[in-house]
Design a protein around this motif. Structure first.
Motif, PDB file in Angstrom:
ATOM      1  N   VAL A 142       5.443 -13.002  11.236  1.00 31.17           N
ATOM      2  CA  VAL A 142       4.829 -11.692  11.002  1.00 31.17           C
ATOM      3  C   VAL A 142       5.575 -10.613  11.788  1.00 31.17           C
ATOM      4  O   VAL A 142       5.814  -9.514  11.275  1.00 31.17           O
ATOM      5  CB  VAL A 142       3.328 -11.718  11.354  1.00 31.17           C
ATOM      6  N   LYS A 167       7.304  -7.249  10.320  1.00 28.21           N
ATOM      7  CA  LYS A 167       7.050  -5.902  10.837  1.00 28.21           C
ATOM      8  C   LYS A 167       8.360  -5.171  11.112  1.00 28.21           C
ATOM      9  O   LYS A 167       8.508  -3.983  10.782  1.00 28.21           O
ATOM     10  CB  LYS A 167       6.216  -5.966  12.112  1.00 28.21           C
ATOM     11  N   THR A 187      10.165  -4.294   7.693  1.00 27.43           N
ATOM     12  CA  THR A 187       9.515  -3.291   6.852  1.00 27.43           C
ATOM     13  C   THR A 187       9.203  -1.993   7.583  1.00 27.43           C
ATOM     14  O   THR A 187       9.017  -0.966   6.946  1.00 27.43           O
ATOM     15  CB  THR A 187       8.190  -3.833   6.285  1.00 27.43           C
ATOM     16  N   ASN A 233       6.445  -1.566   9.006  1.00 29.95           N
ATOM     17  CA  ASN A 233       4.984  -1.483   8.952  1.00 29.95           C
ATOM     18  C   ASN A 233       4.413  -2.321  10.095  1.00 29.95           C
ATOM     19  O   ASN A 233       4.308  -3.534   9.992  1.00 29.95           O
ATOM     20  CB  ASN A 233       4.456  -1.981   7.609  1.00 29.95           C
ATOM     21  N   TYR A 270       0.799  -4.805   9.873  1.00 26.60           N
ATOM     22  CA  TYR A 270       0.569  -6.144   9.321  1.00 26.60           C
ATOM     23  C   TYR A 270      -0.220  -6.977  10.328  1.00 26.60           C
ATOM     24  O   TYR A 270       0.008  -6.897  11.531  1.00 26.60           O
ATOM     25  CB  TYR A 270       1.884  -6.857   9.013  1.00 26.60           C
ATOM     26  N   SER A 271      -1.148  -7.759   9.795  1.00 29.19           N
ATOM     27  CA  SER A 271      -2.008  -8.555  10.650  1.00 29.19           C
ATOM     28  C   SER A 271      -2.163  -9.962  10.079  1.00 29.19           C
ATOM     29  O   SER A 271      -2.337 -10.138   8.872  1.00 29.19           O
ATOM     30  CB  SER A 271      -3.384  -7.881  10.740  1.00 29.19           C
ATOM     31  N   LEU A 287      -2.384 -13.227   5.594  1.00 26.80           N
ATOM     32  CA  LEU A 287      -1.766 -11.979   6.035  1.00 26.80           C
ATOM     33  C   LEU A 287      -2.475 -10.817   5.371  1.00 26.80           C
ATOM     34  O   LEU A 287      -2.876 -10.901   4.208  1.00 26.80           O
ATOM     35  CB  LEU A 287      -0.286 -11.978   5.620  1.00 26.80           C
ATOM     36  N   SER A 288      -2.626  -9.717   6.097  1.00 29.21           N
ATOM     37  CA  SER A 288      -3.136  -8.484   5.508  1.00 29.21           C
ATOM     38  C   SER A 288      -2.262  -7.331   5.986  1.00 29.21           C
ATOM     39  O   SER A 288      -1.521  -7.457   6.965  1.00 29.21           O
ATOM     40  CB  SER A 288      -4.604  -8.255   5.879  1.00 29.21           C
ATOM     41  N   GLU A 289      -2.343  -6.209   5.268  1.00 26.10           N
ATOM     42  CA  GLU A 289      -1.502  -5.070   5.622  1.00 26.10           C
ATOM     43  C   GLU A 289      -2.014  -4.310   6.841  1.00 26.10           C
ATOM     44  O   GLU A 289      -1.294  -3.498   7.403  1.00 26.10           O
ATOM     45  CB  GLU A 289      -1.360  -4.127   4.434  1.00 26.10           C
ATOM     46  N   VAL A 342       5.595 -15.224   4.173  1.00 19.39           N
ATOM     47  CA  VAL A 342       5.875 -14.027   4.974  1.00 19.39           C
ATOM     48  C   VAL A 342       7.377 -13.740   5.000  1.00 19.39           C
ATOM     49  O   VAL A 342       7.796 -12.590   4.873  1.00 19.39           O
ATOM     50  CB  VAL A 342       5.305 -14.181   6.398  1.00 19.39           C
TER      51      VAL A 342
END
Length: 88
Positions: free
Chosen positions: A13, A17, A20, A22, A25-26, A37-39, A59
């Motif tokens: 993850v 991160k 991307t 972003n 991400y979690s 995984l979620s955004e 991922v």
């Protein structure tokens, strides 16, 4: 063993991160040890709960992929390896 599993998943993850940009991400684990995984924390899951290897592969496949940088010497060496395959 559980912490090593979580470490491998969270490292995937973290790489996502970085690729991307972003940082929201979690990753979460279910009670039976599956990963999703979620955004962002609390956002809907992007995948069904997966086993560790499947989760890491999922991922790793998301977002832009890192380009492997190789030197000219490495490139020449790889070409030599291809040419010197043993005869069967």
């Amino acid at each position: 063993m559980a912490s090593a599993r979580s470490t491998r998943a969270s490292a995937a993850v973290d790489r996502l991160k970085r690729r991307t940009g972003n940082l929201a991400y979690s990753m979460a684990r279910t009670a039976d040890g599956l990963f999703f995984l979620s955004e962002a924390p609390g956002a809907p899951a992007l995948n069904p709960p997966l086993e560790l290897d499947d989760f890491v592969a999922f991922v790793n496949g998301l977002g832009p992929q890192e380009v492997r940088r190789i030197s000219k010497n490495d490139e020449k060496f790889e070409k030599q390896l291809v040419r010197k395959k043993p005869a069967e």
